[in-house]
Enzyme design. Structure first.
Site, PDB file in Angstrom:
ATOM      1  N   ASP A  73     -34.390   4.816 -23.007  1.00  0.00           N
ATOM      2  CA  ASP A  73     -34.732   5.248 -21.479  1.00  0.00           C
ATOM      3  C   ASP A  73     -33.545   5.450 -20.661  1.00  0.00           C
ATOM      4  O   ASP A  73     -32.493   4.521 -21.140  1.00  0.00           O
ATOM      5  CB  ASP A  73     -35.759   4.497 -20.746  1.00  0.00           C
ATOM      6  CG  ASP A  73     -35.388   2.839 -21.035  1.00  0.00           C
ATOM      7  OD1 ASP A  73     -34.646   2.536 -21.997  1.00  0.00           O
ATOM      8  OD2 ASP A  73     -35.940   2.037 -19.856  1.00  0.00           O
ATOM      9  N   GLU A 137     -35.858  -0.480 -20.891  1.00  0.00           N
ATOM     10  CA  GLU A 137     -34.783  -1.347 -20.522  1.00  0.00           C
ATOM     11  C   GLU A 137     -34.469  -1.106 -19.175  1.00  0.00           C
ATOM     12  O   GLU A 137     -34.100  -2.287 -18.568  1.00  0.00           O
ATOM     13  CB  GLU A 137     -33.595  -1.346 -21.474  1.00  0.00           C
ATOM     14  CG  GLU A 137     -32.654  -2.475 -21.681  1.00  0.00           C
ATOM     15  CD  GLU A 137     -31.337  -2.330 -20.551  1.00  0.00           C
ATOM     16  OE1 GLU A 137     -30.695  -3.119 -20.371  1.00  0.00           O
ATOM     17  OE2 GLU A 137     -31.319  -1.029 -19.890  1.00  0.00           O
TER      18      GLU A 137
END
Ligand SMILES: [Zn+2]
Length: 380
Positions: A73, A137
């Site tokens: 991400d 994250e």
């Protein structure tokens, strides 16, 4: 050294997959396909819409477990018109690869996958190599690595080593590796008093007057002295609000927000207890809502740091500085499993910025560094 077409091409393929946190954008599937072809067993440990890939390549013999870890991400790119090229269309210019996630951390992931492919081309290693890839994250970081670490703990999986491919380098590839991070502990504090007229303070209870000396005492406290790896724990007030807006009214409440960045000499529970001891002395009525977003971790001198130093010295010709600054990362969830953990990755100067980029010439050496570390730890 020439650019590694494999790592560069895979990094570009990952950048082209729009993966705004916590969306994986198909990145993990691409990585899983590559790893499956290399003999990895693929397992999906998705949780609450977060994509979590756990891929393992069993060893030829019993041996240590090394995890290559990372996230697919990325943070939002910001206004498109501020970028020189589309943040989700990888672009090579003047020796740099541009795109959101180029440094944080799709190049690191690509370099790890290509390292595993070269390592395992000739068959399994003595020890076990695993990949932990998440898409959570940059956001809440609740259902990603933290979740997978919980699953591993329940299964009794005890990794020996973990390398997180976060952008750790400062000015040159490999000049800095992250061997620890401070913990983060915060508090929303509300102090209750009694509202009244400033001319009649005996009929009111001023929460500002009670809170200020408490904050002054907290701000003046030395929480610990730090240690050889960390600076002393720091306490900072980030917000302070009170007052009705009127100049003749004693307010009924006062609010403060404060945060600790704490080192391995303190614990969250110990800091909380000390704060409450101060607050209890100053404040008859208050409410403290704490949040704890990361334990500190520190990897001490051992086989992993030794292997990393040797690999970086050999391939990038620098002596890495062992660094414990910066914010938090998923390494905080891997260290409690008992693993030695370091973060090694490209130069971090452009992460989260407009026109994020990596040096193309760093990609192949980075992949070789990961390969060399795995080879020395897994005994191949
Ligand atoms: Zn990152």
């Amino acid at each position: 050294m020439t650019a590694d077409p494999d790592t560069l091409l895979l990094a570009e393929a990952l950048i082209a997959r729009r993966s705004l946190t916590p969306d994986d954008g198909g990145c993990s599937r691409l990585i899983a396909e590559r790893l499956a072809r290399t003999g990895f067993a693929i397992e999906w440990l998705d949780c609450e819409g977060v994509t979590n890939l756990w891929a393992t390549r069993a060893g030829a013999a019993p041996g240590p477990l090394l995890i290559f870890a990372g996230h697919t991400d990325v943070v939002p790119p910001g206004p498109r018109e501020h970028w020189a090229s589309d943040p989700f269309a990888p672009s090579r210019r003047d020796g740099l690869l541009y795109g959101r996630g180029a440094a944080d951390m799709k190049s690191g992931l690509a370099a790890m996958v290509c390292a595993a492919e070269r390592l395992l081309a000739a068959g399994p290693l003595p020890g076990m190599l695993a990949f932990l890839v998440t898409s959570d994250e940059e956001g809440m970081a609740r259902h990603g690595t933290r979740h997978v670490a919980e699953v591993l703990r329940h299964r009794g999986v005890r990794p020996d080593y973990a390398v997180v491919g976060e952008a750790s380098s400062n000015a040159r590839l490999g000049d800095r590796i992250v061997v620890g991070r401070r913990g983060s502990l915060g508090c929303n504090l509300r102090v209750f008093g009694r509202q009244g007229h400033v001319a009649y303070p005996q009929r009111a209870d001023n929460p500002i007057h009670r809170l200020l000396p408490a904050l002054a005492e907290l701000a003046a406290t030395q929480w610990d002295a730090g240690n050889a790896s960390f600076p002393p724990t720091s306490f900072q007030v980030s917000n302070f609000h009170s007052g009705t807006g009127a100049n003749n009214v004693i307010p009924g409440e006062a609010d403060a927000v404060f945060n600790f960045r704490y080192c391995t000499e303190s614990t969250a529970a110990g800091l909380k207890a000390r704060v409450h001891a101060v607050l209890d002395r100053h404040l008859p009525r208050y409410q403290a809502d704490w949040w704890h977003t990361g334990e500190p971790f520190l990897t001490r001198a051992g086989r992993l740091i030794e292997a990393a130093r040797a690999a970086i010295g050999e391939i990038a010709a620098v002596q890495p500085e062992l660094f414990t600054g910066g914010g938090t990362s998923d390494a905080r969830f891997l260290a409690p499993l008992g693993a030695e953990v370091v973060e090694i990755g490209p130069i971090n100067g452009s992460i989260h910025k407009i026109d994020e980029h990596v040096r193309i010439a760093d990609l192949e050496p980075l992949s070789r560094i990961y390969e060399r570390i795995a080879r020395s730890l897994l005994g191949a």
